[in-house]
Design an enzyme around this catalytic site. Structure first.
Site, short mmCIF file in Angstrom:
data_model
loop_
_atom_site.label_atom_id
_atom_site.label_comp_id
_atom_site.label_asym_id
_atom_site.label_seq_id
_atom_site.Cartn_x
_atom_site.Cartn_y
_atom_site.Cartn_z
N LYS A 181 67.22 -56.96 -17.75
CA LYS A 181 65.87 -56.89 -17.23
C LYS A 181 64.82 -57.39 -18.18
O LYS A 181 64.60 -56.65 -18.92
CB LYS A 181 65.65 -55.26 -16.75
N ARG A 240 58.86 -43.25 -24.49
CA ARG A 240 59.58 -42.29 -24.03
C ARG A 240 59.57 -42.00 -22.68
O ARG A 240 60.78 -41.54 -22.01
CB ARG A 240 58.89 -41.23 -24.68
N GLU A 262 66.04 -46.15 -27.08
CA GLU A 262 65.44 -45.92 -28.26
C GLU A 262 64.01 -45.89 -28.01
O GLU A 262 63.42 -46.76 -27.33
CB GLU A 262 65.72 -46.83 -29.33
N CYS A 299 59.14 -49.62 -34.15
CA CYS A 299 59.78 -48.17 -34.03
C CYS A 299 59.66 -47.32 -35.27
O CYS A 299 59.50 -46.16 -34.99
CB CYS A 299 61.03 -48.41 -33.43
P1 NAP Z 1 57.77 -49.47 -21.41
O1 NAP Z 1 56.55 -49.13 -20.79
O2 NAP Z 1 58.72 -48.38 -21.69
O3 NAP Z 1 58.56 -50.71 -20.86
C1 NAP Z 1 59.97 -51.20 -21.27
C2 NAP Z 1 60.92 -51.54 -20.25
O4 NAP Z 1 61.16 -50.42 -19.20
C3 NAP Z 1 60.01 -52.47 -19.42
O5 NAP Z 1 61.05 -53.26 -18.94
C4 NAP Z 1 59.55 -51.68 -18.01
O6 NAP Z 1 59.50 -52.37 -16.85
C5 NAP Z 1 60.63 -50.56 -18.08
N1 NAP Z 1 60.12 -49.00 -17.43
C6 NAP Z 1 59.16 -48.49 -17.92
N2 NAP Z 1 59.06 -47.33 -17.35
C7 NAP Z 1 60.13 -47.33 -16.40
C8 NAP Z 1 60.41 -46.28 -15.35
N3 NAP Z 1 59.86 -45.15 -15.12
N4 NAP Z 1 61.53 -46.64 -14.62
C9 NAP Z 1 62.29 -48.05 -14.68
N5 NAP Z 1 61.84 -48.93 -15.66
C10 NAP Z 1 60.89 -48.51 -16.55
O7 NAP Z 1 57.55 -49.84 -22.86
P2 NAP Z 1 56.55 -51.07 -23.22
O8 NAP Z 1 56.06 -51.91 -22.25
O9 NAP Z 1 57.42 -51.96 -24.10
O10 NAP Z 1 55.51 -50.44 -24.01
C11 NAP Z 1 54.76 -49.42 -23.90
C12 NAP Z 1 54.67 -48.18 -24.50
O11 NAP Z 1 56.01 -47.85 -24.93
C13 NAP Z 1 53.82 -48.53 -25.99
O12 NAP Z 1 52.40 -48.06 -25.88
C14 NAP Z 1 54.45 -47.56 -26.90
O13 NAP Z 1 54.13 -46.35 -26.82
C15 NAP Z 1 56.18 -47.44 -26.39
N6 NAP Z 1 56.88 -48.08 -27.25
C16 NAP Z 1 57.44 -47.57 -28.14
C17 NAP Z 1 58.55 -48.35 -29.09
C18 NAP Z 1 59.23 -47.47 -29.95
O14 NAP Z 1 60.23 -48.31 -30.57
N7 NAP Z 1 59.08 -46.44 -30.27
C19 NAP Z 1 58.61 -49.59 -28.70
C20 NAP Z 1 58.03 -50.24 -27.83
C21 NAP Z 1 57.31 -49.60 -26.91
P3 NAP Z 1 58.11 -53.23 -16.66
O15 NAP Z 1 58.55 -54.51 -17.13
O16 NAP Z 1 58.05 -53.23 -15.04
O17 NAP Z 1 57.07 -52.53 -17.28
#
Ligand code: NAP
Length: 519
Positions: A181, A240, A262, A299
């Protein structure tokens, strides 16, 4: 308009689409990308199911050739990646080249592992027909692939943890088809890599369902993917909330499956009393480099630092602030991450006792997603009084916490959630003097570092990039390094099977010459 990749075909429905947004200028990409339909998802899953039996029986050498071929094809597209990924992510060219190198290195690492073949952990318990009181049967077991794996691309690693990144590479190495995805922030980058993968699938004579890549909303298409009965495991790097949502969905299936997400970690750093005055400046400079690397979007970013109070602590705070003042604001990977960072800082600053020592001001006229570093400080008593204070703020922020006695740190660690890493700084004698702290930390994290900073994860056999919840949803695994392959396999035992029907790895004559555990 560009479309999802469904095996060797492309999606066709363009009723709903999106564009990438440049985080530096806010400009939308020229190209649009069509969201995959549920019928395209269904086709991708059916192809993957068909491919899974073929891949499960693919010899290790052929899987190795395929992984190397994917790496070679990505290498050949690096100039395209530089163009599209710098636009979509705002990351500099050097980072694109370095991340492409890491991605190909990971693919070649898994190729080496499956070519050698020992990783399957073959175990042979010979029959003992004369054993009393009961004869012992012939038992042979090894690790076998789990089936089609869904991979969610990470925003912070558009190559190394995306289409052909560590999750996909380890799944293919295990013998599992992969459905990716794509992340909404870098669809063009995903497409370049996906085209390279399809070329490799074709040129290596692998089945069509070895790989598909879908564009779509996580909460709609991502949800359907995880719920699809043909999917047998999920790899994810991100928030998370997202990881937990996918884990809960997967657990609610008629057949629950594992989600290797992760997610969130503040990677606590402990400055122990043995850290000498003369080493403080080196420590501050290393911390500044680690906490602001990639604008804090790794991360393993060290988000909280515990240090002794008194003159050493005061010096640490002021030298650290001086360092960070020299680091200019720069763009985050996408608007959502920027917003989460700004909101996270506002939340942290409003907690009782937290003082903002420095928060970079972003000059007006800067690009849409720019942010700068932030340093906050708090006493240990106030830290312990707040439950939410240790939640991850993803970005270049550091919370400095002063303590008066290392005994207090035991209470801190008992209250800490699972972490990817922890770093201890001091003299060797500090480790002995604080053995209880070290033991508690070991139970809380995936990787312990001594006098080193946690960013710059080495991809190798011994690395662990995992940890108890919420660092990951599965604290028994790692998403980086050779051990990542074990997420996508399960042990299968053959009892009393004739030689000719056994997998080569378990045959009496050991035709592959692999290392085995013989009873
Ligand atoms: P994300 O919002 O978790 O999105 C990652 C992937 O998961 C995307 O493909 C997203 O789809 C999908 N997704 C998110 N929520 C979902 C749900 N409820 N159900 C199904 N699929 C879902 O992460 P991000 O866009 O990379 O970054 C947002 C936040 O994540 C950051 O601000 C940070 O806090 C955290 N983050 C943490 C790490 C780490 O390693 N600790 C790494 C990256 C990000 P879409 O494409 O539709 O959004």
């Amino acid at each position: 308009m560009d479309f999802s990749i469904i095996g060797f075909a492309r999606g066709e429905d363009h009723s709903s689409s999106f564009q990438a947004i440049n985080p530096v200028t806010g400009e939308a990409s020229m190209q649009s990308y069509a969201h995959a339909t549920l019928s395209e998802l269904e086709t991708a899953c059916s192809l993957a199911k068909k491919a899974s039996t073929i891949l499960a029986n693919m010899p290790g050498v052929r899987k190795a050739d395929f992984l190397e071929c994917v790496a070679d094809r990505i290498d050949a597209r690096v100039e395209d990646l530089v163009k599209v990924m710098t636009f979509e992510s705002g990351l500099p060219e050097a980072r694109v080249r370095a991340e492409a190198g890491r991605t190909c290195g990971q693919l070649r690492m898994f190729a080496g592992m499956v070519r050698k073949g020992d990783w399957v952990q073959a175990r042979i318990d010979q029959a003992q027909p004369d054993r009393k009181p009961l004869p012992k049967p012939d038992l042979r077991s090894m690790l076998r692939p789990i089936g089609p794996v869904a991979v969610f691309c990470a925003s912070n690693f558009p190559l190394a943890y995306s289409v052909a990144g560590g999750d996909s590479a380890s799944a293919w190495a295990a013998g599992c088809p992969v459905i990716v995805k794509a992340h909404h922030a870098h669809p063009g980058t995903a497409l370049v890599v996906a085209e390279a993968v399809v070329e490799a699938v074709k040129s290596c004579g692998f089945p069509e369902g070895t790989f598909s890549m879908l564009y779509g909303d996580g909460r709609k298409l991502g949800k359907e993917l995880v719920m699809h009965p043909f999917i047998k495991a999920v790899g994810f790097t991100g928030s998370r909330a997202g990881g937990r949502a996918l884990f809960d969905l997967a657990s609610s299936r008629v057949e629950p499956i594992a989600v290797f997400a992760e997610m969130s970690s503040v990677n606590p750093v402990f400055v122990l009393p043995g850290l000498m005055e003369d080493k403080l400046t080196g420590f501050v400079s290393g911390l500044a480099g680690s906490a602001t690397l990639g604008n804090g979007q790794f991360c393993t970013n060290p988000g909280i630092v515990f240090h002794p109070d008194g003159p050493l602590g005061d010096r640490l705070l002021s030298e650290y602030v001086d360092r960070l003042k020299d680091i200019p604001p720069c763009p985050m990977l996408h608007a959502g991450i920027r917003e989460a960072y700004v909101n996270g800082l506002d939340r942290l600053s409003s907690i009782e006792g937290v003082k903002v020592a420095y928060r970079a001001v972003v000059p007006s006229g800067s690009g849409g997603c720019d942010v700068g570093p932030c340093v906050l400080s708090v006493s240990l008593a106030d830290f312990l009084a707040s439950k939410k204070i240790s939640d991850e703020v993803f970005g270049p922020s550091t919370l400095l916490v002063s303590y008066s006695s290392t005994d207090q740190l035991l209470e801190v660690v008992q209250g800490l959630e699972g972490q990817l890493t922890t770093s201890l700084f001091g003299e060797v004698a500090d480790l002995k003097a604080n053995a209880d702290l070290v033991a508690l930390l070991e139970a809380t994290v995936g990787r312990m570092l001594f006098n080193q900073f946690p960013t710059g994860v080495e991809v190798c056999g011994a690395i662990v990039h995992g940890g108890p919840y919420p660092a990951t949803t599965d604290g028994q695994s790692t998403s980086v390094g050779e051990r990542a392959i074990y997420r996508f396999v399960r042990p299968v035992c053959f009892q009393g099977f004739p030689e000719e029907a056994l997998p080569d790895e378990l045959k009496e004559g050991n035709p592959l010459g692999i290392k085995r555990m013989d009873a």
